[in-house]
Design an enzyme around this catalytic site. Structure first.
Site, PDB file in Angstrom:
ATOM      1  N   SER A 124     -26.205 103.900  45.392  1.00 55.01           N
ATOM      2  CA  SER A 124     -26.600 105.063  44.594  1.00 55.01           C
ATOM      3  C   SER A 124     -28.065 105.362  44.829  1.00 55.01           C
ATOM      4  O   SER A 124     -28.869 104.451  45.077  1.00 55.01           O
ATOM      5  CB  SER A 124     -26.376 104.731  43.112  1.00 55.01           C
ATOM      6  OG  SER A 124     -27.002 105.691  42.301  1.00 55.01           O
ATOM      7  N   TYR A 148     -27.777  98.826  35.583  1.00 57.17           N
ATOM      8  CA  TYR A 148     -26.788  99.403  36.514  1.00 57.17           C
ATOM      9  C   TYR A 148     -27.404  99.551  37.907  1.00 57.17           C
ATOM     10  O   TYR A 148     -26.839  99.120  38.912  1.00 57.17           O
ATOM     11  CB  TYR A 148     -26.300 100.769  35.996  1.00 57.17           C
ATOM     12  CG  TYR A 148     -25.635 101.600  37.075  1.00 57.17           C
ATOM     13  CD1 TYR A 148     -24.420 101.210  37.623  1.00 57.17           C
ATOM     14  CD2 TYR A 148     -26.252 102.752  37.570  1.00 57.17           C
ATOM     15  CE1 TYR A 148     -23.822 101.954  38.631  1.00 57.17           C
ATOM     16  CE2 TYR A 148     -25.661 103.504  38.576  1.00 57.17           C
ATOM     17  CZ  TYR A 148     -24.445 103.102  39.111  1.00 57.17           C
ATOM     18  OH  TYR A 148     -23.866 103.831  40.115  1.00 57.17           O
ATOM     19  N   LYS A 152     -26.740  97.668  41.874  1.00 57.96           N
ATOM     20  CA  LYS A 152     -26.582  98.295  43.200  1.00 57.96           C
ATOM     21  C   LYS A 152     -27.605  97.732  44.184  1.00 57.96           C
ATOM     22  O   LYS A 152     -27.278  97.416  45.330  1.00 57.96           O
ATOM     23  CB  LYS A 152     -26.754  99.814  43.079  1.00 57.96           C
ATOM     24  CG  LYS A 152     -25.659 100.506  42.277  1.00 57.96           C
ATOM     25  CD  LYS A 152     -24.311 100.407  42.969  1.00 57.96           C
ATOM     26  CE  LYS A 152     -23.201 101.050  42.172  1.00 57.96           C
ATOM     27  NZ  LYS A 152     -21.871 100.764  42.703  1.00 57.96           N
ATOM     28  N   ARG A 291     -35.241 112.711  28.478  1.00 56.96           N
ATOM     29  CA  ARG A 291     -34.414 111.509  28.338  1.00 56.96           C
ATOM     30  C   ARG A 291     -35.175 110.338  28.980  1.00 56.96           C
ATOM     31  O   ARG A 291     -35.591 110.455  30.151  1.00 56.96           O
ATOM     32  CB  ARG A 291     -33.074 111.729  29.051  1.00 56.96           C
ATOM     33  CG  ARG A 291     -32.102 110.577  28.954  1.00 56.96           C
ATOM     34  CD  ARG A 291     -30.730 110.931  29.525  1.00 56.96           C
ATOM     35  NE  ARG A 291     -30.760 111.207  30.948  1.00 56.96           N
ATOM     36  CZ  ARG A 291     -29.685 111.507  31.676  1.00 56.96           C
ATOM     37  NH1 ARG A 291     -28.505 111.600  31.097  1.00 56.96           N
ATOM     38  NH2 ARG A 291     -29.783 111.741  32.965  1.00 56.96           N
TER      39      ARG A 291
HETATM   40  P1  NAD Z   1     -15.294 105.719  38.402  1.00 58.12           P
HETATM   41  O1  NAD Z   1     -15.573 104.902  37.190  1.00 58.12           O
HETATM   42  O2  NAD Z   1     -14.550 106.977  38.251  1.00 58.12           O
HETATM   43  O3  NAD Z   1     -14.541 104.806  39.487  1.00 58.12           O
HETATM   44  C1  NAD Z   1     -14.741 103.415  39.582  1.00 58.12           C
HETATM   45  C2  NAD Z   1     -13.374 102.754  39.595  1.00 58.12           C
HETATM   46  O4  NAD Z   1     -13.531 101.338  39.715  1.00 58.12           O
HETATM   47  C3  NAD Z   1     -12.585 103.011  38.304  1.00 58.12           C
HETATM   48  O5  NAD Z   1     -11.306 103.517  38.657  1.00 58.12           O
HETATM   49  C4  NAD Z   1     -12.479 101.637  37.646  1.00 58.12           C
HETATM   50  O6  NAD Z   1     -11.289 101.498  36.925  1.00 58.12           O
HETATM   51  C5  NAD Z   1     -12.590 100.715  38.838  1.00 58.12           C
HETATM   52  N1  NAD Z   1     -13.125  99.371  38.543  1.00 58.12           N
HETATM   53  C6  NAD Z   1     -14.255  99.060  37.862  1.00 58.12           C
HETATM   54  N2  NAD Z   1     -14.407  97.730  37.832  1.00 58.12           N
HETATM   55  C7  NAD Z   1     -13.349  97.189  38.488  1.00 58.12           C
HETATM   56  C8  NAD Z   1     -12.953  95.855  38.775  1.00 58.12           C
HETATM   57  N3  NAD Z   1     -13.630  94.786  38.352  1.00 58.12           N
HETATM   58  N4  NAD Z   1     -11.816  95.670  39.491  1.00 58.12           N
HETATM   59  C9  NAD Z   1     -11.087  96.725  39.904  1.00 58.12           C
HETATM   60  N5  NAD Z   1     -11.417  98.009  39.650  1.00 58.12           N
HETATM   61  C10 NAD Z   1     -12.536  98.222  38.950  1.00 58.12           C
HETATM   62  O7  NAD Z   1     -16.685 105.965  39.131  1.00 58.12           O
HETATM   63  P2  NAD Z   1     -17.037 106.921  40.349  1.00 58.12           P
HETATM   64  O8  NAD Z   1     -17.884 108.015  39.839  1.00 58.12           O
HETATM   65  O9  NAD Z   1     -15.815 107.241  41.132  1.00 58.12           O
HETATM   66  O10 NAD Z   1     -17.967 105.948  41.172  1.00 58.12           O
HETATM   67  C11 NAD Z   1     -17.473 105.148  42.230  1.00 58.12           C
HETATM   68  C12 NAD Z   1     -18.596 104.244  42.709  1.00 58.12           C
HETATM   69  O11 NAD Z   1     -19.702 105.055  43.113  1.00 58.12           O
HETATM   70  C13 NAD Z   1     -19.133 103.306  41.639  1.00 58.12           C
HETATM   71  O12 NAD Z   1     -19.431 102.063  42.255  1.00 58.12           O
HETATM   72  C14 NAD Z   1     -20.393 103.980  41.169  1.00 58.12           C
HETATM   73  O13 NAD Z   1     -21.344 103.064  40.676  1.00 58.12           O
HETATM   74  C15 NAD Z   1     -20.874 104.643  42.447  1.00 58.12           C
HETATM   75  N6  NAD Z   1     -21.721 105.838  42.195  1.00 58.12           N
HETATM   76  C16 NAD Z   1     -21.255 106.841  41.407  1.00 58.12           C
HETATM   77  C17 NAD Z   1     -22.060 107.949  41.154  1.00 58.12           C
HETATM   78  C18 NAD Z   1     -21.589 109.069  40.273  1.00 58.12           C
HETATM   79  O14 NAD Z   1     -22.419 109.865  39.826  1.00 58.12           O
HETATM   80  N7  NAD Z   1     -20.320 109.222  39.992  1.00 58.12           N
HETATM   81  C19 NAD Z   1     -23.327 108.027  41.732  1.00 58.12           C
HETATM   82  C20 NAD Z   1     -23.764 106.992  42.547  1.00 58.12           C
HETATM   83  C21 NAD Z   1     -22.935 105.891  42.777  1.00 58.12           C
HETATM   84  C1  UD1 Z   2     -27.904 109.714  36.101  1.00 60.28           C
HETATM   85  C2  UD1 Z   2     -28.251 108.247  36.010  1.00 60.28           C
HETATM   86  C3  UD1 Z   2     -28.283 107.640  37.415  1.00 60.28           C
HETATM   87  C4  UD1 Z   2     -26.967 107.906  38.150  1.00 60.28           C
HETATM   88  C5  UD1 Z   2     -26.708 109.420  38.162  1.00 60.28           C
HETATM   89  C6  UD1 Z   2     -25.405 109.793  38.814  1.00 60.28           C
HETATM   90  C7  UD1 Z   2     -29.683 108.044  34.000  1.00 60.28           C
HETATM   91  C8  UD1 Z   2     -31.068 107.781  33.499  1.00 60.28           C
HETATM   92  N1  UD1 Z   2     -29.543 108.087  35.345  1.00 60.28           N
HETATM   93  O1  UD1 Z   2     -28.908 110.317  36.836  1.00 60.28           O
HETATM   94  O2  UD1 Z   2     -28.519 106.251  37.363  1.00 60.28           O
HETATM   95  O3  UD1 Z   2     -27.040 107.421  39.483  1.00 60.28           O
HETATM   96  O4  UD1 Z   2     -26.681 109.888  36.793  1.00 60.28           O
HETATM   97  O5  UD1 Z   2     -24.336 109.303  38.098  1.00 60.28           O
HETATM   98  O6  UD1 Z   2     -28.728 108.158  33.250  1.00 60.28           O
HETATM   99  N2  UD1 Z   2     -29.393 116.503  31.702  1.00 60.28           N
HETATM  100  C9  UD1 Z   2     -29.549 117.327  30.611  1.00 60.28           C
HETATM  101  N3  UD1 Z   2     -28.603 117.268  29.623  1.00 60.28           N
HETATM  102  C10 UD1 Z   2     -27.518 116.445  29.680  1.00 60.28           C
HETATM  103  C11 UD1 Z   2     -27.365 115.613  30.802  1.00 60.28           C
HETATM  104  C12 UD1 Z   2     -28.319 115.668  31.798  1.00 60.28           C
HETATM  105  O7  UD1 Z   2     -30.515 118.084  30.523  1.00 60.28           O
HETATM  106  O8  UD1 Z   2     -26.714 116.424  28.734  1.00 60.28           O
HETATM  107  C13 UD1 Z   2     -30.389 116.593  32.793  1.00 60.28           C
HETATM  108  C14 UD1 Z   2     -31.076 115.280  33.101  1.00 60.28           C
HETATM  109  O9  UD1 Z   2     -32.227 115.111  32.314  1.00 60.28           O
HETATM  110  C15 UD1 Z   2     -31.381 115.449  34.599  1.00 60.28           C
HETATM  111  C16 UD1 Z   2     -30.214 116.298  35.115  1.00 60.28           C
HETATM  112  O10 UD1 Z   2     -29.685 116.954  33.966  1.00 60.28           O
HETATM  113  O11 UD1 Z   2     -32.576 116.172  34.776  1.00 60.28           O
HETATM  114  C17 UD1 Z   2     -29.115 115.489  35.772  1.00 60.28           C
HETATM  115  O12 UD1 Z   2     -28.717 114.458  34.877  1.00 60.28           O
HETATM  116  P1  UD1 Z   2     -27.502 113.455  35.208  1.00 60.28           P
HETATM  117  O13 UD1 Z   2     -26.302 114.243  35.580  1.00 60.28           O
HETATM  118  O14 UD1 Z   2     -27.375 112.503  34.074  1.00 60.28           O
HETATM  119  O15 UD1 Z   2     -27.964 112.685  36.531  1.00 60.28           O
HETATM  120  P2  UD1 Z   2     -29.283 111.827  36.827  1.00 60.28           P
HETATM  121  O16 UD1 Z   2     -30.303 112.015  35.791  1.00 60.28           O
HETATM  122  O17 UD1 Z   2     -29.690 112.107  38.218  1.00 60.28           O
END
Ligand code: NAD
Ligand code: UD1
Length: 359
Positions: A124, A148, A152, A291
């Site tokens: 991430s 979190y 990573k 935030r």
């Molecule tokens: P998500 O929660 O929708 O998907 C993660 C999946 O992993 C879920 O289906 C959950 O049930 C499964 N899981 C969790 N722990 C497990 C375990 N111990 N064994 C088996 N399954 C397990 O999340 P996502 O948004 O699809 O994210 C996928 C990956 O990408 C995650 O590792 C997350 O940290 C990373 N990531 C997500 C974002 C984002 O904004 N969505 C951003 C950066 C990185």
């Molecule tokens: C958040 C996480 C980050 C994660 C990323 C993607 C935090 C501090 N960081 O980041 O670790 O990798 O999501 O999942 O939680 N915002 C609002 N109102 C809201 C929600 C968000 O104004 O209700 C603003 C935030 O202040 C930011 C932007 O929208 O400026 C995006 O927010 P968000 O979607 O939570 O993503 P990140 O802040 O990048």
């Protein structure tokens, strides 16, 4: 030979499963469904018209993970499984370290045992912390600011050490920026538990009437309009990035990190505007304090992924908002139940989705 997709029922995992199946890969999903619903997997099959095996298994259960490897011929692993809520990781860090780090270690131990050494890992942009130096390259200093993010960063370090100890490993660390959007059918998308933390899920729940108004966290940042700027990327573009990374790790050993972002930043107010345009409705919002832990501005330099993976995102912010909205509108309660309201809807985007499915 199959690709094992851990966390394949989740938001990014389910979209990647669709792209993998469409590209002709055989896949096997392993997910404990702790933050997902197996309805997502049923819909992946519906969208692609293809079948695959799915195990409801926990990565912390080594015996179960080993069984998945012994019952199947696995070539490579795409590892999405993990917990991802920043606030929850602050209040319950041990759960995050155990699930994300121990889960990854068990996965790698079993992979090693079965001679499977090709891995694409979901990292991430959060590993870069909130220094505010943009654009962010893969060389930018790492400094995650919450448990979190530290899971990573630590997993990245563990995987670097695994490669140093055995250079037959081939590992891609994909650092996602802000994934949003949904598959264009509107059948799969992001289904957050409870009150969404992230911006787009919150805006779309306001638009669909589940929440009254958006709170904008801070309007005094040194940005174009004072609100936070992020690099939003369509989840399907992110999914295709995994296929490119998979191809790269088939062709060369090593461990490499790649930014998956668009290189463009949009402010919160710009995202509200884009969403209003996509939905043709006003999004009520009010300004709030910043935030804690938020960076003012965060966007990628995605050139390394372009040059070395041959990957480029193609979907723009309008497509991201339209696709998010189609998913939210057609599934106001996520995968739990399809709204009675929408059953007979002649809403145009739903029609579009039906056209897509039948084409
Ligand atoms: P998500 O929660 O929708 O998907 C993660 C999946 O992993 C879920 O289906 C959950 O049930 C499964 N899981 C969790 N722990 C497990 C375990 N111990 N064994 C088996 N399954 C397990 O999340 P996502 O948004 O699809 O994210 C996928 C990956 O990408 C995650 O590792 C997350 O940290 C990373 N990531 C997500 C974002 C984002 O904004 N969505 C951003 C950066 C990185
Ligand atoms: C958040 C996480 C980050 C994660 C990323 C993607 C935090 C501090 N960081 O980041 O670790 O990798 O999501 O999942 O939680 N915002 C609002 N109102 C809201 C929600 C968000 O104004 O209700 C603003 C935030 O202040 C930011 C932007 O929208 O400026 C995006 O927010 P968000 O979607 O939570 O993503 P990140 O802040 O990048």
């Amino acid at each position: 030979m199959a690709i094992l997709v851990t966390g394949g029922a989740g938001y990014i995992g389910s979209h990647t499963c669709v792209e993998l199946l469409n590209e002709g890969y055989e896949i096997i999903v392993l997910d404990n469904l702790s933050n997902s619903n197996d309805e997502a997997l049923r819909r992946v099959k519906e969208i692609t018209g293809k079948q695959f095996k799915a195990y409801t298994a926990d990565l912390l259960d080594k015996k179960h993970v080993s069984d998945v490897f012994s019952e199947n011929k696995i070539d490579s692993v795409i590892h999405f499984a993990g917990l991802k809520a920043v606030g929850e990781s602050v209040s319950d860090p041990l759960r995050y370290f155990k699930n994300n780090i121990t889960g990854t270690i068990i996965l790698c131990e079993v992979m090693q045992q079965y001679g499977v050494k090709k891995l694409v890992f979901s990292s991430s942009a959060t590993v870069y912390g909130a220094s505010g130096n943009v654009p962010i390259t893969e060389e930018t200093h790492l400094g995650a600011t919450n448990p979190y993010g530290r899971t990573k960063q630590m997993i990245e370090e563990i995987l670097q050490d695994v490669y140093r100890s055995d250079q037959e490993w081939s590992i891609a660390l994909l650092r996602y920026f802000n994934p949003i959007g949904a598959h264009k059918t509107g059948r799969i998308g992001e289904d957050p538990n409870g009150i969404p933390n992230n911006l787009l899920p919150y805006i779309s729940q306001v638009a669909v009437g589940k929440r009254q108004q958006l709170q904008v966290f801070g309007n005094d940042y040194p940005t174009r309009d004072g609100t936070g700027v992020r690099d939003y990327i369509h989840v399907v573009d992110l999914a295709t990035g995994h296929i490119k990374a998979l191809k790269k790790i088939q062709s060369a050993n090593g461990v490499d990190a790649y930014n998956l972002g668009t290189g463009k930043g949009y402010s919160v107010l710009e995202m509200i505007n884009a969403f209003e345009k996509a939905t043709n409705q006003k999004i009520p919002y009010r300004m709030e304090e910043r935030r804690p832990g938020d960076a003012a501005i965060c966007y990628a330099n995605p050139l390394k992924a372009k040059k070395q993976l041959g990957w480029q995102p193609i979907r723009d912010i309008d497509a991201m908002c339209e696709d998010t909205w189609r998913w939210q509108y057609n599934n106001p309660n996520g995968y739990e139940k399809v709204s009675e309201l929408n059953k007979d809807s002649n809403y145009p985007v739903q029609q579009h989705a039906a056209d897509f499915l039948s084409s």
